[in-house]
Design an enzyme around this catalytic site. Structure first.
Site, PDB file in Angstrom:
ATOM      1  N   LYS A 142       0.855  -1.318   0.073  1.00  0.00           N
ATOM      2  CA  LYS A 142       0.099   0.053   0.053  1.00  0.00           C
ATOM      3  C   LYS A 142       0.795   1.300  -0.155  1.00  0.00           C
ATOM      4  O   LYS A 142       1.952   1.035   0.324  1.00  0.00           O
ATOM      5  CB  LYS A 142      -0.828  -0.079   1.238  1.00  0.00           C
ATOM      6  CG  LYS A 142      -1.909  -0.979   1.257  1.00  0.00           C
ATOM      7  CD  LYS A 142      -2.555  -0.847   2.420  1.00  0.00           C
ATOM      8  CE  LYS A 142      -3.811  -1.683   2.719  1.00  0.00           C
ATOM      9  NZ  LYS A 142      -4.812  -1.575   1.739  1.00  0.00           N
ATOM     10  N   ARG A 152     -10.891 -10.996   1.304  1.00  0.00           N
ATOM     11  CA  ARG A 152     -11.636 -12.420   0.685  1.00  0.00           C
ATOM     12  C   ARG A 152     -10.999 -13.587   0.980  1.00  0.00           C
ATOM     13  O   ARG A 152     -11.723 -14.778   0.744  1.00  0.00           O
ATOM     14  CB  ARG A 152     -12.099 -11.850  -0.861  1.00  0.00           C
ATOM     15  CG  ARG A 152     -11.017 -11.790  -1.607  1.00  0.00           C
ATOM     16  CD  ARG A 152     -11.189 -10.824  -2.840  1.00  0.00           C
ATOM     17  NE  ARG A 152     -10.926  -9.360  -2.501  1.00  0.00           N
ATOM     18  CZ  ARG A 152     -11.419  -8.521  -3.378  1.00  0.00           C
ATOM     19  NH1 ARG A 152     -11.728  -8.925  -4.719  1.00  0.00           N
ATOM     20  NH2 ARG A 152     -11.261  -7.232  -3.089  1.00  0.00           N
TER      21      ARG A 152
HETATM   22  N1  BES Z   1      -8.308  -3.632   4.099  1.00  0.00           N
HETATM   23  C1  BES Z   1      -8.267  -3.265   2.863  1.00  0.00           C
HETATM   24  C2  BES Z   1      -9.674  -2.469   2.567  1.00  0.00           C
HETATM   25  C3  BES Z   1      -9.688  -1.047   2.989  1.00  0.00           C
HETATM   26  C4  BES Z   1      -8.991   0.059   2.543  1.00  0.00           C
HETATM   27  C5  BES Z   1     -10.659  -0.658   4.017  1.00  0.00           C
HETATM   28  C6  BES Z   1      -8.933   1.347   3.058  1.00  0.00           C
HETATM   29  C7  BES Z   1     -10.450   0.674   4.715  1.00  0.00           C
HETATM   30  C8  BES Z   1      -9.839   1.444   4.123  1.00  0.00           C
HETATM   31  C9  BES Z   1      -8.419  -4.274   1.862  1.00  0.00           C
HETATM   32  O1  BES Z   1      -7.635  -5.257   2.164  1.00  0.00           O
HETATM   33  C10 BES Z   1      -7.775  -3.807   0.621  1.00  0.00           C
HETATM   34  O2  BES Z   1      -6.930  -3.596   0.520  1.00  0.00           O
HETATM   35  N2  BES Z   1      -8.750  -3.943  -0.721  1.00  0.00           N
HETATM   36  C11 BES Z   1      -8.054  -3.387  -1.613  1.00  0.00           C
HETATM   37  C12 BES Z   1      -8.755  -4.465  -3.032  1.00  0.00           C
HETATM   38  C13 BES Z   1      -8.383  -4.051  -4.189  1.00  0.00           C
HETATM   39  C14 BES Z   1      -6.879  -4.468  -4.197  1.00  0.00           C
HETATM   40  C15 BES Z   1      -9.284  -4.925  -5.165  1.00  0.00           C
HETATM   41  C16 BES Z   1      -8.777  -2.098  -1.869  1.00  0.00           C
HETATM   42  O3  BES Z   1      -9.648  -1.414  -1.431  1.00  0.00           O
HETATM   43  O4  BES Z   1      -7.752  -1.282  -2.457  1.00  0.00           O
HETATM   44 MN    MN Z   2      -5.683  -5.196   1.626  1.00  0.00          MN
END
Ligand code: BES
Ligand code: MN
Ligand code: ZN
Length: 496
Positions: free
Chosen positions: A279, A353
């Site tokens: 991230k 997921r």
């Molecule tokens: N935990 C995150 C989702 C999230 C991001 C929750 C910011 C709250 C605030 C999740 O694991 C994630 O990183 N999801 C990705 C999915 C994408 C790679 C398809 C996302 O939301 O960017």
């Molecule tokens: Mn994630």
């Protein structure tokens, strides 16, 4: 905190302080007028002088009034016509915050009933106790300075209620207080940093809840046992981390023996770096909250047991970290999930997921009445719905409607998004049964569609709490959402 319900005139209540509302045209409601008469017009004289405007949330403490109650706290209710549930909640919370800044020990509330009517006496009582409980919550910070002293307020009396309603109201007060207790547990777990609240810490918290509550059984599986369950998708997420994973199984049997349980599944990523699909650094600290679904499930099971709900409830929590390392899962890697379906992991940041799909498959063995998973699953949900509504997706409209109704009744709302077979087709992969991501479009829905491939034949709903589980900024903290919705859902099922 003690919560008491009263009936009859507020004027006769004994308390250090009486709380009454003032509308923004400087008029009193019925209850306020009653108190004003007892005080021989003190309040109307004060309002005529223009000392109090009645704006929503404004407060004024009148320390000595000569009444049976020593002092009076005025709280602004805003406009008469807009005085609905939200305005009532705002006024109640503002009054409570003002009381907690004093050394008053007891208070009696005599706020006007909100308009709109969709607020039963019991709901009002439940919300009152819940609001008191959450006002008392203090973040379990790790600051080295001495903690500020506890507020003096020890007893809150709510009313007036019709005397015939008192038994139901008292039950609702206990339920609201129980919800506040469970919310505090949830927030404590969620607010802890990732180096303290690890998967092992979460598992110990679940075990402690099990020891504290009669009828709550907790089992914890370690990595070798997770391997024996063939949870290949879950294992792929944890493999980059030095912290060992845990799979937590909580069972509360308060319903008929053999009755199908409600199964709750919570995402327990104790820190989400994104893994190899790392991230951006901005606000990455907030990814300690990626276990809010797990904390919600632990708190919900604690609530069910503490309230002795006549219902069978199972809680499942897959928990691990998502870290980059030389052993971490890589984009393009293909793993076999517990259900046998293979997954091409195109983005290691779509890890929620992956741990949930194996837990959802495990849910099958309970032959559940329904399965509800709770997860901080997609940033896209925050973009689509903001921080007001939790995202709701389901393969069973009756279940979705039940959750929406429970959310409305508890002021913890969800908004439903569509979920179709076509969304599932967006996860097509050349190399495995499915990919774990499907591009940027409809990100919340394709995430749910992925989970949907593991819940076929079960009544299932998915709550995406990415926008609602915590607030950022100077008041950064977990919110305990969607616990109010879920406990209302469970309580209603238990009564049905
Ligand atoms: N935990 C995150 C989702 C999230 C991001 C929750 C910011 C709250 C605030 C999740 O694991 C994630 O990183 N999801 C990705 C999915 C994408 C790679 C398809 C996302 O939301 O960017
Ligand atoms: Mn994630
Ligand atoms: Zn995540």
């Amino acid at each position: 905190m003690r919560y008491e319900a009263y009936s009859g005139s507020p004027v006769t209540q004994r308390a250090d302080c009486m709380v009454v509302g003032v509308f923004d045209n400087q008029t009193l409601g019925e209850l306020g007028s009653e108190l004003d008469r007892a005080l021989r017009g003190t309040l109307t004289r004060l309002l005529k002088r223009g000392d109090f405007s009645g704006k929503p949330g404004e407060t004024l403490l009148l320390p000595e009034t000569g009444n049976r109650t020593r002092s009076v706290l005025l709280v602004g209710l805003g406009s008469r016509t807009a005085y609905q549930r939200r305005a009532w909640r705002k006024a109640f919370s503002a009054a409570l915050a003002a009381l907690l800044r004093t050394r008053l020990v007891s208070a009696a509330f005599a706020l006007e009933r909100p308009l709109g009517g969709h607020f039963s006496e019991a709901e009002l009582a439940r919300a009152s106790a819940e609001l008191c409980g959450s006002a008392l919550y203090r973040i379990n910070d790790l600051k080295s300075a001495r903690k500020p002293r506890d507020p003096a307020l020890a007893t809150v009396r709510i009313g007036p209620f019709r005397s015939g309603d008192l038994p139901a109201v008292r039950r609702a007060l206990a339920e609201g207080a129980g919800l506040a207790d469970s919310s505090a547990l949830l927030k404590d777990l969620a607010n802890l940093p990732g180096n303290v609240c690890t998967p092992r810490y979460l598992a110990n918290a679940a075990l402690a809840a099990g020891r504290a509550q009669r009828g709550l059984r907790v089992k914890v599986f370690n990595e070798a046992q997770i391997r024996r369950l063939k949870m290949g998708a879950f294992l792929a997420v944890t493999q980059g981390s030095a912290e060992p994973p845990r799979f937590i199984v909580m069972e509360y049997r308060g319903g008929k023996a053999g009755a199908a349980p409600v199964v709750l599944v919570g995402k327990g990523i104790t820190f989400d770096t994104g893994g190899i699909s790392l991230k951006d650094p901005g606000a990455m600290d907030e990814m300690k909250y990626d276990m809010c679904g797990a904390a919600t499930v632990i708190a919900a099971l604690q609530f069910a047991a503490a309230q002795k709900l006549r219902l069978n409830v199972v809680g499942l929590v897959p928990t691990c970290e998502n870290m980059p390392s030389s052993r971490a899962v890589k984009p393009g890697d293909i793993v076999a999930s517990a259900s046998g379906q293979t997954v091409e992991i195109l983005n290691t940041d779509a890890e929620g997921r992956l741990i949930l799909c194996d837990a959802l498959h495990y849910a099958r063995r309970f032959k559940p009445a329904c399965v509800i998973d709770i997860a901080t699953l997609t940033g896209a949900c925050l973009i689509a719905l903001g921080r007001i509504h939790t995202g709701l997706l389901a393969n069973d409209q009756k279940l979705a409607d039940e959750l929406l109704a429970a959310g409305n009744a508890s002021d913890d709302r969800a908004w439903q998004l569509p979920l179709t077979e076509e969304h599932g087709e967006m996860l097509r992969s050349n190399f495995a049964d499915m990919a774990n991501v499907a591009g940027r479009e409809a990100g919340t829905i394709t995430a749910a569609a992925f989970l949907g491939k593991y819940t076929q034949g079960m009544s299932w709903a998915h709550l995406d709490i990415a926008g609602t589980a915590w607030v950022s900024g100077s008041a950064k903290s977990a919110t305990a959402r969607p616990l109010p919705m879920l406990t209302e859902f469970l309580s209603r099922r238990a009564r049905a």
